[in-house]
Design an enzyme around this catalytic site. Structure first.
Site, PDB file in Angstrom:
ATOM      1  CE  LYS A 122      -3.768   2.309   2.424  1.00  0.00           C
ATOM      2  NZ  LYS A 122      -4.733   2.252   3.549  1.00  0.00           N
ATOM      3  CG  ASP A 245     -12.881   6.868   6.628  1.00  0.00           C
ATOM      4  OD1 ASP A 245     -14.050   7.197   6.339  1.00  0.00           O
ATOM      5  OD2 ASP A 245     -11.973   6.796   5.792  1.00  0.00           O
TER       6      ASP A 245
END
Length: 393
Positions: A122, A245
């Site tokens: 990532k 989130d």
């Protein structure tokens, strides 16, 4: 942002030393002068200017003379190459594959280590045009923004102006949270390593929650997915954290229920690299991007001969129990945060809205039975401490 790692094939040790010298100089300079680069690199036979020219040609550095001297800075590609080189040297990564995901602040690539086992890389990419308010909304970006001086008192400096630095801080925090949560048996990807703005983690089979549709998920499976996500959020709050989130974009779902079975089995796991997250009853679903009803071949054209693994658990109606994996958590805050309650309730409302509108999921007993209240999760002393801190501040 296109990543081209093939340039590493023609780079030698001196090229990487010059890149690292520019990175070191950027700690105190927005544009690093060439004499400082030569001093930091300390090449035995010189030749720094020639190497700088080749790095400029490959777009790993950018050159600017607006400051009155020859100044250099790392580009995003140069930062990528430095991080990949370090991971390669450590034996974490040996090959880089396709991009398998793009987010508002990251790119996700498939990679392989020296043993051929697949991992996920990532790349944190803070500073995209559509996501530049992050400096105002993430508190950990103020690391170098405050200086305590005994003579002049506390001095508030300007915020760090390098998006590369901010990406590194974001990746560092995500890796720390992933390692802690995975060690506490949370359903997260397995953390492997971290360098600069790259986080290496284990491959999770399945699809993002937002890609599921009501015609692919039964009501019982949809309710199970919601229960698991709410359980994750509630457990985090009980241990003093708020995700901030938690929505359909940050949860991976495996409808076949075999994620936990194949994750720890190297022999089985590699056969299902492109696992679509569909039910195992659909022929070819374990290795294709879409269900294959008429053919017994996977997405690469190979014939599927091995028997699919059995789901780890079944629902009461006999369907496989979906497996939910939590991803992306560099924005987590403590429950003592003044807005902790509002952030938790926002996460719950985002999930509830998605399940009602897209998955058509409405529990028979109502949402109250599935969603605990903030007061039931957070101890009263924690709430009182957060309120007192807010009033005292």
């Amino acid at each position: 942002m296109k990543l081209d790692p093939t340039v590493m094939r023609t780079m030698n040790r001196q090229d990487f030393k010059v890149l690292e010298a520019v990175e070191t100089g950027m700690r105190n300079h927005e544009l690093v002068p060439s004499p400082l680069i030569s001093s930091i690199a300390s090449l035995r036979h010189g030749g720094t200017h020639k190497i700088l020219s080749s790095l400029l040609r490959d777009k790993l550095l950018s050159h600017d003379r607006s400051c009155g001297y020859d100044g250099y800075r790392l580009t995003n590609s140069g930062y990528d190459i430095l991080a990949l080189h370090t991971l390669k040297t450590r034996g974490i990564v040996a090959a880089l594959g396709d991009k398998i995901g793009t987010g508002k602040e990251s790119d996700v690539y498939l990679a392989a280590n020296s043993e051929g086992k697949q991992v996920v890389l990532k790349f944190h990419r803070l500073g995209r045009t559509s996501f530049r308010d992050v400096k105002k909304k993430r508190d950990y970006f103020m690391v170098n923004a405050v200086s305590k001086n005994k003579k002049h008192g506390t001095v508030f400096k300007t915020q760090p102006n390098s998006w590369l630095f901010l990406s590194r801080m974001s990746a560092l925090k995500e890796f720390a949270f992933m390692k802690a949560l995975n060690g506490a048996d949370y359903p997260t990807p397995t953390p492997i390593a971290h360098d600069r703005h790259i986080v290496a983690m284990g491959l999770v089979r399945g699809v993002p929650l937002y890609q599921l549709h009501s015609n692919r998920v039964s009501p019982a499976q949809a309710e199970s997915i919601f229960e698991q996500t709410i359980h994750i959020a509630s457990r985090l709050v009980r241990q003093g954290l708020v995700h901030c989130d938690l929505n359909e974009f940050n949860c991976m779902v495996d409808l076949s229920g075999v994620q936990s079975v194949i994750a720890g089995d190297d022999d089985v796991g590699e056969h299902y690299v492109r696992h679509s997250g569909m039910s195992v009853a659909t022929k070819g679903a374990l290795s294709a991007h879409a269900p294959l009803q008429k053919f017994s071949t996977d997405g690469t054209g190979e014939i599927v001969t091995e028997a699919p693994p059995e789901p780890a658990e079944l629902l009461s109606n006999g369907e496989p129990k979906p497996v939910v994996t939590l991803i992306d958590f560099p924005q987590m805050v403590s429950t003592r945060h003044p807005n902790g309650k509002d952030l938790f309730e926002r996460d719950v409302e985002c999930l509830r809205r998605f399940f009602v509108k897209k998955l058509k999921c409405i529990p028979e007993g109502g949402w109250e039975e599935l969603v605990p209240s903030w007061e039931d999760l957070v101890p009263l002393d924690s709430v009182a401490g957060a309120v007192g801190k807010e009033e005292g501040g």
